[in-house]
Design an enzyme around this catalytic site. Structure first.
Site, mmCIF file in Angstrom:
data_model
loop_
_atom_site.group_PDB
_atom_site.id
_atom_site.type_symbol
_atom_site.label_atom_id
_atom_site.label_comp_id
_atom_site.label_asym_id
_atom_site.label_seq_id
_atom_site.Cartn_x
_atom_site.Cartn_y
_atom_site.Cartn_z
ATOM 1 N N LYS A 55 -5.247 2.034 17.905
ATOM 2 C CA LYS A 55 -5.979 1.185 16.962
ATOM 3 C C LYS A 55 -7.284 0.761 17.613
ATOM 4 O O LYS A 55 -7.403 0.771 18.838
ATOM 5 C CB LYS A 55 -5.147 -0.063 16.619
ATOM 6 N N ASP A 73 -9.738 0.338 8.238
ATOM 7 C CA ASP A 73 -8.838 -0.833 8.181
ATOM 8 C C ASP A 73 -9.697 -1.938 7.561
ATOM 9 O O ASP A 73 -10.690 -1.630 6.866
ATOM 10 C CB ASP A 73 -8.349 -1.201 9.593
HETATM 11 P P1 NDP Z 1 -9.974 -4.626 3.154
HETATM 12 O O1 NDP Z 1 -11.054 -5.012 4.087
HETATM 13 O O2 NDP Z 1 -10.211 -3.569 2.153
HETATM 14 O O3 NDP Z 1 -9.434 -5.903 2.363
HETATM 15 C C1 NDP Z 1 -8.929 -7.016 3.033
HETATM 16 C C2 NDP Z 1 -8.650 -8.105 2.008
HETATM 17 O O4 NDP Z 1 -7.976 -9.171 2.658
HETATM 18 C C3 NDP Z 1 -9.902 -8.679 1.400
HETATM 19 O O5 NDP Z 1 -9.623 -9.134 0.107
HETATM 20 C C4 NDP Z 1 -10.202 -9.858 2.332
HETATM 21 O O6 NDP Z 1 -10.971 -10.877 1.733
HETATM 22 C C5 NDP Z 1 -8.809 -10.349 2.639
HETATM 23 N N1 NDP Z 1 -8.792 -10.968 3.968
HETATM 24 C C6 NDP Z 1 -9.117 -10.389 5.151
HETATM 25 N N2 NDP Z 1 -9.015 -11.253 6.155
HETATM 26 C C7 NDP Z 1 -8.619 -12.412 5.592
HETATM 27 C C8 NDP Z 1 -8.331 -13.686 6.104
HETATM 28 N N3 NDP Z 1 -8.458 -13.963 7.406
HETATM 29 N N4 NDP Z 1 -7.905 -14.626 5.240
HETATM 30 C C9 NDP Z 1 -7.783 -14.360 3.903
HETATM 31 N N5 NDP Z 1 -8.041 -13.155 3.366
HETATM 32 C C10 NDP Z 1 -8.451 -12.210 4.193
HETATM 33 O O7 NDP Z 1 -8.729 -4.244 4.106
HETATM 34 P P2 NDP Z 1 -7.449 -3.391 3.730
HETATM 35 O O8 NDP Z 1 -7.036 -3.636 2.339
HETATM 36 O O9 NDP Z 1 -7.676 -2.014 4.200
HETATM 37 O O10 NDP Z 1 -6.368 -4.023 4.733
HETATM 38 C C11 NDP Z 1 -5.534 -5.128 4.377
HETATM 39 C C12 NDP Z 1 -4.333 -5.178 5.296
HETATM 40 O O11 NDP Z 1 -3.590 -3.950 5.191
HETATM 41 C C13 NDP Z 1 -4.646 -5.310 6.787
HETATM 42 O O12 NDP Z 1 -3.612 -6.040 7.404
HETATM 43 C C14 NDP Z 1 -4.615 -3.878 7.281
HETATM 44 O O13 NDP Z 1 -4.371 -3.799 8.671
HETATM 45 C C15 NDP Z 1 -3.437 -3.349 6.465
HETATM 46 N N6 NDP Z 1 -3.366 -1.900 6.313
HETATM 47 C C16 NDP Z 1 -4.410 -1.198 5.772
HETATM 48 C C17 NDP Z 1 -4.295 0.166 5.598
HETATM 49 C C18 NDP Z 1 -5.343 0.967 4.909
HETATM 50 O O14 NDP Z 1 -5.096 2.145 4.645
HETATM 51 N N7 NDP Z 1 -6.497 0.411 4.566
HETATM 52 C C19 NDP Z 1 -3.105 0.894 6.072
HETATM 53 C C20 NDP Z 1 -2.038 0.053 6.528
HETATM 54 C C21 NDP Z 1 -2.204 -1.285 6.676
HETATM 55 P P3 NDP Z 1 -12.540 -10.981 2.080
HETATM 56 O O15 NDP Z 1 -13.164 -9.811 1.400
HETATM 57 O O16 NDP Z 1 -12.944 -12.289 1.536
HETATM 58 O O17 NDP Z 1 -12.642 -10.921 3.580
#
Ligand code: NDP
Length: 449
Positions: free
Chosen positions: A130, A170
């Site tokens: 990662k 991510d």
């Molecule tokens: P994105 O950046 O596309 O979206 C993240 C979302 O979560 C946004 O809505 C963001 O809001 C919100 N967010 C992020 N940090 C915080 C925080 N500290 N408090 C509140 N809301 C928060 O990321 P992903 O959808 O890709 O990833 C989301 C999760 O899924 C992570 O844990 C990631 O590790 C996991 N994941 C992702 C994969 C993938 O294929 N993308 C695969 C497997 C796991 P804002 O825009 O306001 O920051």
């Protein structure tokens, strides 16, 4: 923190604490796995003799580097970036890059550690790694994002490769960022090595269904979980945190399956829409316009926006945390239980705190950990690597079918492993043990390296 570890495993955990001071998220991820490995250590003493668990807890390689870049006004900024190559017993290191101001070594190590077991569960030949940076992409122009990505890749390129280490996206890293990273890799190396990054655009080596894969996979996993109880998603009410990649496509597939998602969020607040979230509007606001979720109420007067709202206080049948780590705590778990929620299925990595997990399990809710339920993203990255290797491009339907088969297999593996170790329905134990056994067998075969 009090632990549920036997003496041998506790010694290993104490050593992890000592060797990795201050990395609380990494400690949490290790403890969560060690707490379920007791029965394995009893059944397979050879793993203790070969110090397999101690070796898994120590990354094979950790890279930390400076990323200098200039903003649109010519001001110079210095960020820090990381790539933790954790375990390559099963294949090249594989795992995303995260751009978020909270990123430090402890976050990257927790994510890399989880990735080892998740990747093992997919059944594909991929190891765990990662990376990320404390760069904050919010409010940055396209050109600034490009310059940052180019500077980062100017160092990272020497550590990665299609047979070595294959990064992906991510939080904060989507196809735009992967494009800039890939462009710079190609330029420096003079090689069109498609398999070096996944999450690429469809026109230049990406896989159909990769964008949707993590969210869709979470829903496929949920369906399998419900089938074991002769139940289905049809008519269920869901609450999904986040509104990024994972949340968006979890909502899409859940709606296709007849469920209704009534709330989602971003880091500023939550949207509650009892009629069901309008997904096309959500995509328009978040993906096309790159605006905050609060804009949703400009279009739907019957929806509510609550700044800094508590998404887990909204009654639902199924909760899907799809935003970030430790977003669902003990208090939230109690609320969900009191409100009659039947399942928490994790789309994010480690979104539930240890206290929350314990409460959910004690109350007999279904609890499915991210390393199993969200493995569809990396699995489809594995399918992207396969397509790149044979210079082919599969149809959406075929790729989605492969994804679904993999999720069904992961569910079956977790379910059966939990039952084999006398803990039926304990998906956390099943996922940890099934993932661990695959890695441990390979490490044993490869010798002390
Ligand atoms: P994105 O950046 O596309 O979206 C993240 C979302 O979560 C946004 O809505 C963001 O809001 C919100 N967010 C992020 N940090 C915080 C925080 N500290 N408090 C509140 N809301 C928060 O990321 P992903 O959808 O890709 O990833 C989301 C999760 O899924 C992570 O844990 C990631 O590790 C996991 N994941 C992702 C994969 C993938 O294929 N993308 C695969 C497997 C796991 P804002 O825009 O306001 O920051």
């Amino acid at each position: 923190m009090t632990t549920r570890l036997d003496d041998k495993l506790n010694l290993i955990y104490q050593d992890v604490l000592h060797r990795n001071p201050g990395e609380t998220e990494f400690h949490q991820a290790v403890l969560e796995v060690l707490e379920t490995l007791g029965p394995v250590v009893g059944k397979y003493p050879e793993f203790a003799d070969k110090k397999i668990i101690q070796r898994i807890c120590e990354p094979e390689r950790q890279i930390i580097f400076r990323v200098p870049w200039q903003d649109d006004n010519g001001e110079i900024h210095i960020n820090r970036a990381f790539r933790v190559e954790f375990n390559s017993a099963l294949g090249p290191y594989k795992g995303g890059m995260r751009f978020h101001p909270s990123v430090y070594l402890g976050i990257v190590k927790f994510l890399g550690f989880e990735q080892i077991f998740k990747n093992a569960l997919t059944g594909l030949p991929i190891g765990g790694g990662k990376g990320g940076s404390d760069f904050n992409p919010k409010g940055r122009s396209d050109d600034e994002i490009m310059r940052f990505c180019q500077s980062l890749m100017t160092e990272l390129y020497r550590h990665i490769g299609e047979n070595t280490d294959v990064p992906a996206g991510d939080i904060g890293v989507g196809s735009r960022e992967i494009g800039y990273l890939f462009g710079q890799y190609k330029r420096i190396t003079n090689r069109y090595e498609s398999g070096v990054l996944t999450g690429k655009g469809l026109g230049w080596g990406g896989s159909r269904a990769r964008t949707e894969a993590t969210g869709y996979g979470v829903v496929f996993f949920t369906e399998e979980v419900l089938k074991t109880r002769n139940d289905s998603l049809d008519g269920k009410t869901l609450v999904v945190s986040g509104s990024g990649n994972v949340a968006t496509y979890a909502i899409e597939k859940a709606h296709e399956k007849g469920a209704k998602v009534i709330a989602c969020s971003d880091s500023g607040g939550i949207i509650i829409h009892e009629r069901g979230i309008d997904l096309e509007l959500l995509k328009q606001i978040k993906q096309k316009e790159r605006r905050r979720i609060s804009a949703y109420t400009e279009y739907h007067k019957d929806a509510r926006y609550v700044e800094n709202g508590d998404i887990w206080s909204i009654p639902c049948d199924i909760a899907m945390p799809c935003a970030t780590q430790n977003e669902l705590n003990g208090k939230d778990a109690k609320t969900l239980i009191e409100n009659g929620c039947i399942a928490v299925i994790e789309g994010a990595n480690m979104p539930s705190t240890p206290e929350a997990i314990q409460l959910l399990q004690e109350a007999n809710l279904i609890y499915a950990p991210g390393k199993a339920a969200n493995a569809g993203g990396v699995a489809t990255s594995g399918l992207e690597m396969q397509q790149n290797a044979i210079r082919d491009s599969w149809s959406f339907d075929y790729t989605e079918r492969r994804l679904e088969e993999i999720m069904v297999d992961i569910h079956r593996n977790c379910y059966e492993t939990a039952a084999e170790f006398g803990c039926e329905h304990n998906y956390m134990l099943g996922a940890n043990i099934a993932g661990f056994l695959r890695v441990a067998d390979a490490m044993t075969a490869l010798g002390v390296i």
